[in-house]
Design an enzyme around this catalytic site. Sequence first.
Site, short mmCIF file in Angstrom:
data_model
loop_
_atom_site.label_atom_id
_atom_site.label_comp_id
_atom_site.label_asym_id
_atom_site.label_seq_id
_atom_site.Cartn_x
_atom_site.Cartn_y
_atom_site.Cartn_z
CG ASP A 10 -5.61 6.51 -1.43
OD1 ASP A 10 -5.41 5.41 -0.83
OD2 ASP A 10 -4.29 7.40 -1.58
CG ASP A 12 -2.82 5.53 4.42
OD1 ASP A 12 -2.48 6.29 5.50
OD2 ASP A 12 -3.15 5.35 4.12
CD GLU A 19 1.78 6.09 3.31
OE1 GLU A 19 2.23 5.32 4.90
OE2 GLU A 19 1.13 4.94 2.61
N GLY A 53 0.67 -1.87 1.15
CA GLY A 53 0.15 -2.47 2.07
C GLY A 53 0.93 -2.46 3.36
CD GLU A 56 0.34 -7.04 1.54
OE1 GLU A 56 1.11 -6.01 2.53
OE2 GLU A 56 -0.79 -7.75 1.72
NE ARG A 57 5.30 0.39 2.79
CZ ARG A 57 3.65 0.56 2.04
NH1 ARG A 57 3.93 1.34 3.86
NH2 ARG A 57 2.88 1.47 1.50
CG HIS A 81 0.91 -4.88 9.50
ND1 HIS A 81 -1.14 -5.27 9.10
CD2 HIS A 81 1.04 -3.88 9.12
CE1 HIS A 81 -1.07 -3.73 8.39
NE2 HIS A 81 0.00 -3.32 8.52
CB THR A 121 -7.53 2.56 1.95
OG1 THR A 121 -6.14 2.96 2.41
CG2 THR A 121 -8.15 1.97 2.55
N PRO A 126 -8.78 -0.66 10.45
CG PRO A 126 -8.24 -2.29 12.28
CD PRO A 126 -7.81 -1.86 10.63
C1 XBP Z 1 -1.40 3.04 1.36
C2 XBP Z 1 -0.29 2.24 1.95
C3 XBP Z 1 -0.39 1.57 2.96
C4 XBP Z 1 -0.17 2.26 4.01
C5 XBP Z 1 0.05 1.36 5.70
O1 XBP Z 1 -2.52 2.65 0.50
O2 XBP Z 1 0.73 1.60 1.22
O3 XBP Z 1 0.13 0.13 2.73
O4 XBP Z 1 1.04 2.96 4.30
O5 XBP Z 1 -1.19 0.94 6.01
P1 XBP Z 1 -3.41 3.66 0.81
P2 XBP Z 1 -1.15 -0.43 6.63
O6 XBP Z 1 -2.59 5.11 -0.29
O7 XBP Z 1 -4.19 2.78 -0.59
O8 XBP Z 1 -4.51 3.99 1.48
O9 XBP Z 1 0.04 -0.80 7.52
O10 XBP Z 1 -2.64 -0.60 7.82
O11 XBP Z 1 -1.18 -1.89 5.69
MG MG Z 2 -2.01 6.69 -1.36
#
Ligand code: XBP
Ligand code: MG
Length: 246
Positions: A10, A12, A19, A53, A56-57, A81, A121, A126
């Site tokens: 994964d 993030d 985050e 996402g 979605e957030r 976004h 992820t 990008p």
């Molecule tokens: C983490 C997420 C993502 C990021 C933001 O994903 O939930 O939504 O916070 O990403 P992971 P985007 O831990 O699976 O990597 O703004 O690019 O959607």
């Molecule tokens: Mg994560």
Amino acid sequence: MAQLKALIFDVDGTLADTERDGHRVAFNQAFAEAGLDWYWSAELYGDLLNVTGGQERIYFYVTKYRHDIEQIDTRIAANLHAAKTEHYRQLLAGSSIPLRPGVKRLIQEARSQGIRLAIATTSALPNAIALLEHTLDPSWFEVIAAGDIVAAKKPAPDIYHYVLQKMDLDASECLVFEDSFHGLQASTQTGLKTVVTINDYTKHHDFSLATLVVDSLGEPEQPFMVISGNVGEKSYVDMELIYQYF
Ligand code: XBP
Ligand code: MG
């Protein structure tokens, strides 16, 4: 017992703590730039992370916290976004967010043993590439599965099914690294063994389905703390410890 062939990471929260000081900051920059009075504090962002996402957030925030807004136009959400993605990339370029302890060491060790690598992820492609460019090397990863490449984001298992299919591997031949309940749901529904490295946003999540839960992968000089799992005499995650689970 199956032979270990690949590690799947994964991004993030697992590779780096992106985050709070990365995505959240970039969202706020995009909101300010668009003339919106929205501000996502570090605390509020913890709740917003219940939705995976970025786009979605944004919808989740408006629905749950902005009763003054009836609904947000899909084009506006998409533009916000896209602007956020650009800010995030600039942020990583300017003040790169470091990898978590042990990540680079373990990945290098795995590579030296011919273990295959992949990324899974919910982040936009990008963003995942930007982090890899500044910390590791995107070319080390045979598959970088990100964002909208599958119909349903984590906690749905789609992204892990996609990676297994692309690599032509069975779940029993891979080990996953995740940091959150949503991520763990996605991987374990796919039948994948999963190591969890917790962080401040996820330390209270339910990780009972994980193979091993630690506060980080650790380093020889910076031992991990074991939350659950059997590590014997080990004080950091290396390939030798991983083989104990295979
Ligand atoms: C983490 C997420 C993502 C990021 C933001 O994903 O939930 O939504 O916070 O990403 P992971 P985007 O831990 O699976 O990597 O703004 O690019 O959607
Ligand atoms: Mg994560």
